[in-house]
Write a protein that holds these residues in place. Sequence first.
Motif, PDB file in Angstrom:
ATOM      1  N   GLU A 587      45.012  22.669  49.227  1.00 35.26           N
ATOM      2  CA  GLU A 587      44.188  23.551  50.057  1.00 35.26           C
ATOM      3  C   GLU A 587      43.732  24.743  49.224  1.00 35.26           C
ATOM      4  N   GLY A 588      42.597  25.282  49.623  1.00 34.83           N
ATOM      5  CA  GLY A 588      42.077  26.448  48.910  1.00 34.83           C
ATOM      6  C   GLY A 588      40.668  26.772  49.367  1.00 34.83           C
ATOM      7  N   ASN A 589      40.180  27.932  48.935  1.00 36.20           N
ATOM      8  CA  ASN A 589      38.853  28.380  49.358  1.00 36.20           C
ATOM      9  C   ASN A 589      38.091  28.926  48.153  1.00 36.20           C
ATOM     10  N   ILE A 590      36.798  28.645  48.173  1.00 31.46           N
ATOM     11  CA  ILE A 590      35.875  29.205  47.173  1.00 31.46           C
ATOM     12  C   ILE A 590      34.795  29.964  47.929  1.00 31.46           C
ATOM     13  N   TYR A 591      34.566  31.236  47.532  1.00 28.83           N
ATOM     14  CA  TYR A 591      33.575  32.080  48.214  1.00 28.83           C
ATOM     15  C   TYR A 591      32.453  32.396  47.228  1.00 28.83           C
ATOM     16  N   ILE A 592      31.224  32.060  47.644  1.00 27.95           N
ATOM     17  CA  ILE A 592      30.048  32.312  46.795  1.00 27.95           C
ATOM     18  C   ILE A 592      29.060  33.163  47.581  1.00 27.95           C
ATOM     19  N   TYR A 602      22.718  40.576  44.011  1.00 34.26           N
ATOM     20  CA  TYR A 602      24.159  40.712  43.785  1.00 34.26           C
ATOM     21  C   TYR A 602      24.784  39.317  43.830  1.00 34.26           C
ATOM     22  N   PHE A 603      25.494  38.940  42.746  1.00 34.68           N
ATOM     23  CA  PHE A 603      26.163  37.646  42.654  1.00 34.68           C
ATOM     24  C   PHE A 603      27.682  37.856  42.627  1.00 34.68           C
ATOM     25  N   GLU A 604      28.408  37.098  43.479  1.00 34.87           N
ATOM     26  CA  GLU A 604      29.868  37.193  43.503  1.00 34.87           C
ATOM     27  C   GLU A 604      30.454  35.802  43.703  1.00 34.87           C
ATOM     28  N   TYR A 605      31.523  35.498  42.918  1.00 36.87           N
ATOM     29  CA  TYR A 605      32.222  34.226  43.030  1.00 36.87           C
ATOM     30  C   TYR A 605      33.729  34.514  43.076  1.00 36.87           C
ATOM     31  N   LYS A 606      34.416  33.988  44.113  1.00 34.62           N
ATOM     32  CA  LYS A 606      35.862  34.196  44.252  1.00 34.62           C
ATOM     33  C   LYS A 606      36.524  32.881  44.610  1.00 34.62           C
ATOM     34  N   ASP A 607      37.777  32.727  44.160  1.00 31.33           N
ATOM     35  CA  ASP A 607      38.609  31.645  44.686  1.00 31.33           C
ATOM     36  C   ASP A 607      40.029  32.185  44.871  1.00 31.33           C
ATOM     37  N   ASP A 608      40.809  31.495  45.692  1.00 27.44           N
ATOM     38  CA  ASP A 608      42.185  31.932  45.937  1.00 27.44           C
ATOM     39  C   ASP A 608      43.175  30.970  45.282  1.00 27.44           C
ATOM     40  N   GLY A 609      42.819  30.532  44.067  1.00 27.15           N
ATOM     41  CA  GLY A 609      43.677  29.623  43.320  1.00 27.15           C
ATOM     42  C   GLY A 609      44.757  30.364  42.536  1.00 27.15           C
ATOM     43  N   VAL A 610      45.185  29.767  41.417  1.00 26.49           N
ATOM     44  CA  VAL A 610      46.294  30.325  40.635  1.00 26.49           C
ATOM     45  C   VAL A 610      45.886  31.543  39.822  1.00 26.49           C
ATOM     46  N   GLY A 611      44.578  31.780  39.672  1.00 29.12           N
ATOM     47  CA  GLY A 611      44.119  32.946  38.927  1.00 29.12           C
ATOM     48  C   GLY A 611      44.141  32.720  37.426  1.00 29.12           C
ATOM     49  N   LEU A 612      43.734  33.756  36.688  1.00 26.37           N
ATOM     50  CA  LEU A 612      43.684  33.678  35.234  1.00 26.37           C
ATOM     51  C   LEU A 612      45.027  34.119  34.631  1.00 26.37           C
ATOM     52  N   PRO A 613      45.339  33.654  33.407  1.00 27.38           N
ATOM     53  CA  PRO A 613      46.571  34.124  32.744  1.00 27.38           C
ATOM     54  C   PRO A 613      46.528  35.643  32.523  1.00 27.38           C
ATOM     55  N   GLU A 645      42.784  39.114  40.874  1.00 31.00           N
ATOM     56  CA  GLU A 645      43.320  39.500  42.176  1.00 31.00           C
ATOM     57  C   GLU A 645      44.704  38.883  42.363  1.00 31.00           C
ATOM     58  N   SER A 646      45.346  39.289  43.448  1.00 36.26           N
ATOM     59  CA  SER A 646      46.708  38.783  43.683  1.00 36.26           C
ATOM     60  C   SER A 646      46.703  37.263  43.863  1.00 36.26           C
ATOM     61  N   HIS A 647      45.671  36.783  44.492  1.00 37.43           N
ATOM     62  CA  HIS A 647      45.495  35.335  44.654  1.00 37.43           C
ATOM     63  C   HIS A 647      44.113  34.982  44.139  1.00 37.43           C
ATOM     64  N   GLY A 648      44.031  34.381  42.986  1.00 39.44           N
ATOM     65  CA  GLY A 648      42.740  33.917  42.488  1.00 39.44           C
ATOM     66  C   GLY A 648      42.091  34.883  41.524  1.00 39.44           C
ATOM     67  N   VAL A 649      40.755  34.764  41.434  1.00 40.56           N
ATOM     68  CA  VAL A 649      39.976  35.548  40.484  1.00 40.56           C
ATOM     69  C   VAL A 649      38.601  35.828  41.086  1.00 40.56           C
ATOM     70  N   ARG A 650      37.936  36.890  40.598  1.00 43.81           N
ATOM     71  CA  ARG A 650      36.620  37.271  41.122  1.00 43.81           C
ATOM     72  C   ARG A 650      35.674  37.532  39.947  1.00 43.81           C
ATOM     73  N   PHE A 651      34.507  36.877  39.974  1.00 37.15           N
ATOM     74  CA  PHE A 651      33.449  37.084  38.980  1.00 37.15           C
ATOM     75  C   PHE A 651      32.261  37.701  39.715  1.00 37.15           C
ATOM     76  N   TRP A 652      31.633  38.723  39.131  1.00 35.99           N
ATOM     77  CA  TRP A 652      30.471  39.325  39.793  1.00 35.99           C
ATOM     78  C   TRP A 652      29.576  40.029  38.792  1.00 35.99           C
TER      79      TRP A 652
END
Length: 656
Positions: A587-592, A602-613, A645-652
């Motif tokens: 399970e998981g979510n991707i927000y575009i 304005y461009f934003e991409y987020k997911d609530d996955g494991v995130g970056l190292p 982020e605490s859950h996932g990563v955000r690109f913008w």
Amino acid sequence: MNNRVVLFYFRKKTIAIATLLLLTVAIFAQHKTFEEEDPLYEFLEIENESARFDYFFSVEQHYKISSAYTWIEVVNKSIALAEEKNDSEAVIKYKTILMRLYYDVGNYDKGALIGELLYDEEKKLDVKVKIQILYTLDLLYKELQIYDKQLEVRRALKSLGEKIVLYDVYAELGLYRQAMMEYVITNQSKLASSNDKYFSANYYNDLGAYLLKDGSIYTAYKNIKTAHEEITKYLIVNRDLSVDEFNEAIYLKGKIESNLGKCKMFQNKFDEAISYLEAGVSASKIHDKGKYSNTIVGLWESLAECHLELGNLELAQTYLDSIVLDQKIVKSNIVNYNRLRANFHLKDSNPDSASLYFKKYVKLKDSLDYSSRKKQLLSLLVQFDLDNQKETIEKQRRNLEKNRTEILAREKTIYLSVSALILCFLSVIGLIVAYVRSIKNKRLIENQKKIIENSLTEKDSLLKEIHHRVKNNLQVVSSLLSIQTKNTKSKAAIAALEEGKSRVKAMALIHQKLYQNEDLSVIKMQEYIESLGASIQSVYKTSGSKIKLHINASSTDLDVDRAIPIGLILNELISNSFKYAFENHTEGNIYISLLKNNDQYYFEYKDDGVGLPENFDAKTSGSMGMTLIGRLANQLRSSLHIDKESHGVRFWFNFH
């Protein structure tokens, strides 16, 4: 005893001589009858060359008795006699006949050379002779596949008042939309006024064939289905058809069913396509009277492809083994044959044979692509010609607008003068004449507006054709990468090829959306991102996976220069999320988000996955995907920001 013997032999000899005389008379009479039935004999009986010219082009069966080569010999002698007499008019007419004879025997180069030399003396030609030369050149250029000259000939015939069409030449140049539009304009009035089911079946089948070649599969299927219904009604209602009429109707039904089968193939309904294609083969065999035709070869190839897709390798091999490659087979069929053979051997676990046929396929495909590029150049010349016509029409429109302003001013003057000059008879007549002229000018303006609107429609169709071609070329690149992937053993190379294929698909989707849009200048990003996300999700999604995409771009439209970088960035980000962020998650979510505020996006991409190292740095990571994303953001004159982020990563990032 001796006298009797002499008398017996005398009587026998007399009977033999009489019989020989009777046979000679009979043979002479039969020979005379053959001569009188021979069109060449009738031709030679005519003394005047003008009458001979009219007779030749009015007779349908020239070679009932004398062959075409005998005709050529006779006409060459007539040319020599006319040249001795310095009768240039007779020479021109005999040479016009000669070029048609060369067409009939298949010597197209020689016939075209004679025709071109004759047409160089255009000013000396009689209109009737000029028309015959142009019609014969049209036939010769078609056989020689010189479509630019064929187009010139057709236009020359039109200028002479001949009822001529251009849609078949446009189709040969690959301008299927243009061909379809002219075909509809040419035949729609007859379709509306006629109840002939055979004509309407042929009309809808031709229309569907153009749409099928243009890539409009569902619209093509609808028209071809209508054609099938019409030909079925025709066969039910007309029970008293002659044998030839019935065979022609069955052949048309077979062609229609062949096209239905091709539609089913494009829809990946291979099991449904087979019965239609087999019906087309049966009808073609009856029509061609057992001859080995390109139509049958093309249908066998389609049947082989269906069976390959369904896994019926033995049946596929049977159809491929039935095909004999010789000089009569067109190059496109040979190219397709090699592609199918390569695919067959791949599925049959024979990579060496597959590689051999694939090399043949690539070599012939390059040759065919060269011919296609020549056609594209010709189509660009046609487009250039159309643009010149549009420019002329635009100038005429401006002149008409100016005339319209002058006419309105003149009408005002006329209306003011009517009350003062009502009693003046000559003035009244002048006013009437001016009014009639103004009405004519208004009609002329309306007609020119219609021409301008039609020209703009043609331009839109041609632009869609260009985007469609680009999309098809990118799909060919993707297919080549897929084939290369199958022939590659290195996992790293396979991964690189798959990533490249994914990027090519993202760009192809841009051009697909462009030619599907009413407005060719922008792309609706909500639809595009949904299609792109669904495409990537179908590749990486596993059973039980519930990764959801949340897209907010419904109010945003972008031009192609900005849409392509955004599409490639999203391709990399979504692929990375599926591969790394949700690698062990179901399970998981991707927000575009892609939003516009005044002149800024304005461009934003987020997911609530494991995130970056924790120690991840985009600039020093060495990842090709991150490097590509950064450069694409720079191409949009912006800088990429990454927030952990605490859950996932955000690109913008923001861009104009």
